[in-house]
Design a protein around this motif. Structure first.
Motif, PDB file in Angstrom:
ATOM      1  N   ARG A 391       0.843  -1.201   0.000  1.00 56.70           N
ATOM      2  CA  ARG A 391       0.000   0.000   0.000  1.00 56.70           C
ATOM      3  C   ARG A 391       0.874   1.245   0.000  1.00 56.70           C
ATOM      4  O   ARG A 391       0.632   2.188  -0.757  1.00 56.70           O
ATOM      5  N   VAL A 392       1.853   1.257   0.884  1.00 58.50           N
ATOM      6  CA  VAL A 392       2.733   2.425   0.985  1.00 58.50           C
ATOM      7  C   VAL A 392       3.486   2.637  -0.325  1.00 58.50           C
ATOM      8  O   VAL A 392       3.645   3.763  -0.793  1.00 58.50           O
ATOM      9  N   LYS A 393       3.969   1.557  -0.942  1.00 57.42           N
ATOM     10  CA  LYS A 393       4.672   1.675  -2.223  1.00 57.42           C
ATOM     11  C   LYS A 393       3.760   2.264  -3.290  1.00 57.42           C
ATOM     12  O   LYS A 393       4.176   3.123  -4.079  1.00 57.42           O
ATOM     13  N   LEU A 394       2.522   1.798  -3.360  1.00 55.93           N
ATOM     14  CA  LEU A 394       1.588   2.301  -4.368  1.00 55.93           C
ATOM     15  C   LEU A 394       1.320   3.788  -4.173  1.00 55.93           C
ATOM     16  O   LEU A 394       1.231   4.548  -5.145  1.00 55.93           O
ATOM     17  N   VAL A 395       1.179   4.212  -2.924  1.00 56.32           N
ATOM     18  CA  VAL A 395       0.961   5.638  -2.656  1.00 56.32           C
ATOM     19  C   VAL A 395       2.152   6.446  -3.149  1.00 56.32           C
ATOM     20  O   VAL A 395       1.998   7.488  -3.798  1.00 56.32           O
ATOM     21  N   LYS A 396       3.373   5.971  -2.869  1.00 56.00           N
ATOM     22  CA  LYS A 396       4.571   6.690  -3.296  1.00 56.00           C
ATOM     23  C   LYS A 396       4.716   6.708  -4.814  1.00 56.00           C
ATOM     24  O   LYS A 396       5.331   7.624  -5.372  1.00 56.00           O
ATOM     25  N   LEU A 397       4.168   5.700  -5.487  1.00 56.40           N
ATOM     26  CA  LEU A 397       4.227   5.643  -6.951  1.00 56.40           C
ATOM     27  C   LEU A 397       3.159   6.512  -7.620  1.00 56.40           C
ATOM     28  O   LEU A 397       3.070   6.547  -8.847  1.00 56.40           O
ATOM     29  N   GLY A 398       2.335   7.185  -6.828  1.00 54.54           N
ATOM     30  CA  GLY A 398       1.300   8.054  -7.383  1.00 54.54           C
ATOM     31  C   GLY A 398       0.049   7.323  -7.815  1.00 54.54           C
ATOM     32  O   GLY A 398      -0.694   7.818  -8.675  1.00 54.54           O
ATOM     33  N   ALA A 399      -0.204   6.165  -7.216  1.00 57.72           N
ATOM     34  CA  ALA A 399      -1.356   5.366  -7.633  1.00 57.72           C
ATOM     35  C   ALA A 399      -2.680   6.048  -7.319  1.00 57.72           C
ATOM     36  O   ALA A 399      -3.658   5.874  -8.065  1.00 57.72           O
ATOM     37  N   VAL A 400      -2.746   6.824  -6.243  1.00 53.56           N
ATOM     38  CA  VAL A 400      -4.024   7.396  -5.820  1.00 53.56           C
ATOM     39  C   VAL A 400      -4.611   8.304  -6.888  1.00 53.56           C
ATOM     40  O   VAL A 400      -5.771   8.147  -7.300  1.00 53.56           O
ATOM     41  N   SER A 401      -3.842   9.268  -7.365  1.00 50.56           N
ATOM     42  CA  SER A 401      -4.373  10.192  -8.374  1.00 50.56           C
ATOM     43  C   SER A 401      -4.708   9.475  -9.672  1.00 50.56           C
ATOM     44  O   SER A 401      -5.725   9.774 -10.318  1.00 50.56           O
ATOM     45  N   MET A 402      -3.885   8.487 -10.045  1.00 54.82           N
ATOM     46  CA  MET A 402      -4.140   7.736 -11.269  1.00 54.82           C
ATOM     47  C   MET A 402      -5.433   6.928 -11.155  1.00 54.82           C
ATOM     48  O   MET A 402      -6.283   6.943 -12.061  1.00 54.82           O
TER      49      MET A 402
END
Length: 551
Positions: A391-402
């Protein structure tokens, strides 16, 4: 506080009794905190290509001695690449603090060398010979000298023939059978969030068990352990073809393997041997369309069985699948996404798949032209996001806005909302979603009716809002600003059972009095991680606070 006493702060001062040294000694660290080679608590854990975690210096000493150890499950790790496992390192440090145990010291090279030399005395000849072919440089990368040596010992494959024609390709198909789906719940999936108990496919979209004249064989021709005692001979023939220098033989071997692993569970289990997996690995980088596509499709078939999933990851296939996602043939990419989805169903694989770098390529595949690739990539991300480190990795990769952008446009909305629900279960994801205007977007989707597959989308939107409302001091204001109350009241009256219950609980939280919101024991809330630690300016703009991730 002074004044009318409206604001009540509960502050308690107490001391915790420190456990005695005897209690410290009796408390043993979890098995996953111990390096399988040194047998000690890890100081600098790293994940290797085959998915296991070791002490970094243990891997380095093994390299220097030219040794690959045999693990307890009789598997041989792949030390080709190592990646720091920060999640385990943080978890070990937190465990030491909570248990009163001293943090592990940096290991001593000479002591580790002595331990590993002792293990070498009892290693098998096959392990020793394999070790020589997997030498690593001091920075854990294959050096040019070793590459040249490997090329000299293993001449490049010379393809004398390239028959790239495949049998007629079966139509895309999605199973609607009740046997192909499962209701995810906390009892069946301990790591799953109780916020998202929705039906999900358990097999990749690229897999088809239907028979056709091109890609299946008659029932009488299918080989199983009980029906055909010559299965080992069949394996010998397939492996021999896979290792052939002639691409024509490779294709024939792969087509046979793909056929006999399509329908029979016993065959898939029996053929998933280290010898066959090793031969299959060498064909993934092939630039021949038929070879690469059939090789990965065969791996998808093998991965369907639970007993094979960990074995496949530990055989070093994840980096190869990632490479295919980045630059393979279109149909091979479909199967690679399906393989990662299938392997991610196993809890033991989730961290390794994330650490080895699959999250960003899977995010990229969400925008692929192939519907099957998008479908399997979204479900792979859902299962991988069930654990905190991913989860933390996905947030750092910008997954939320995408993901919010795709959900807003209606692309894969029902599935991607599940990923957002998982991200909202951690402080970082919840804060990022609130910053990205997720409340207004989700309320807007509910107000518009959800679009296609509307009931499922509405349920998932309410589940995401419900997840965002937990432990967030900002949610209430953002929900009021988005006029969420009227939408949630309508769902409470006319929605499905799942949506009604969550809408009711959100409304109850929003109707709470200010006094109740402020009557908080801050010490308990902060210790439990219940607050998204976000700081504010006077004008209402938020500044992200320190990282408060709990692994």
């Amino acid at each position: 506080m002074g004044g009318n006493g409206k604001r009540r702060w509960k502050i308690s001062f107490y001391s915790r009794s420190k456990p005695t040294q005897t209690q410290h000694q009796q408390q043993q660290p979890p098995k996953e905190f111990i390096c399988p080679i040194s047998g000690s608590l890890m100081f600098d854990p790293v994940v290797v290509s085959s998915g296991q975690t070791f002490e970094r210096l243990s891997v380095q000493v093994c390299h220097d001695l030219g040794f690959i150890p045999t693990l307890q499950d009789n598997s041989l790790p792949d030390f080709t690449n190592v990646i720091p496992n920060l999640a385990i390192k943080t978890t070990i440090q937190n465990w030491c603090d909570s248990s009163g145990t001293q943090h592990p010291p940096a290991p001593d090279y000479s002591s580790l060398e002595e331990i590993i030399r002792e293990k070498m005395k009892f290693s098998s000849p096959s392990a020793s010979s394999l070790s020589k072919s997997m030498q690593l440089s001091p920075d854990i990368r294959v050096s040019e000298r070793e590459l040249l040596k490997a090329v000299a010992e293993n001449p490049p494959v010379l393809f004398s023939h390239a028959n790239t024609e495949l049998p007629h390709r079966v139509n895309h198909f999605y199973s609607s059978s009740s046997e192909e789906s499962v209701i995810v719940n906390t009892a069946a999936t301990p790591s799953a969030s109780p916020l998202t108990p929705l039906p999900l496919a358990t097999r990749p979209a690229c897999y088809s068990s239907t028979s056709s004249s091109s890609n299946s064989i008659a029932e009488s021709e299918t080989l199983t352990v009980t029906e055909n005692p010559k299965l080992s001979r069949e394996e010998d023939e397939i492996v021999e073809k896979l290792k052939s220098l002639d691409v024509r033989d490779q294709e024939q071997g792969l087509i046979s393997l793909r056929k006999i692993t399509r329908t029979k569970e016993e065959t898939r289990v029996s053929l998933c041997t280290p010898r066959l997996l090793s031969a299959l690995r060498t064909l993934f980088p092939s630039r021949y369309f038929s070879v690469q596509t059939n090789a990965i499709a065969s791996l998808v078939n093998l991965s369907l069985e639970k007993v094979n999933k960990v074995k496949i990851v530990r055989s070093g296939f994840i980096p190869l699948l990632i490479d295919v996602l980045k630059g393979g043939f279109d149909e091979a990419q479909e199967h690679a996404a399906g393989a990662l989805f299938s392997l991610a169903l196993e809890d033991e694989n989730k961290m390794a798949i994330g650490v080895l770098g699959a999250l960003q390529p899977l995010m990229h595949m969400l925008r692929a032209e192939s519907e099957r690739a998008r479908h399997d990539s979204s479900l792979a991300l859902y299962h991988l996001s069930l654990i905190q480190s991913n989860r933390v990795k996905l947030v750092k990769l910008g997954a939320v806005s995408m993901l919010l952008s795709m959900v807003k446009s209606g692309d894969l909305a029902s599935r991607l909302l599940l990923v957002l629900c998982n991200l909202a279960a951690c402080n970082e994801g919840r804060s990022a979603m609130l910053d990205a205007n997720a409340v207004a977007i989700l309320v807007g989707i509910l107000r518009e009716g959800g679009g296609g597959d509307s009931e499922v989308i509405r349920e998932n939107c309410v589940a995401a809002l419900f997840a965002l409302s937990h432990g967030s001091m900002r949610f209430k204001g953002l929900a009021k600003e988005a006029r969420a109350v009227e939408v949630l009241r309508e769902i409470e009256e006319r929605g499905s059972n799942r949506a009604r219950e969550k809408a009711k609980r959100i409304l109850m939280m929003m109707r709470g009095r200010d006094e109740e919101d402020e009557d908080i024991c801050w010490e308990e809330v902060l210790e439990s991680g219940g607050i998204s630690r976000t700081r504010y300016r006077a004008g209402g703009r938020n500044l992200p606070g320190p990282n408060s991730t709990n692994f």
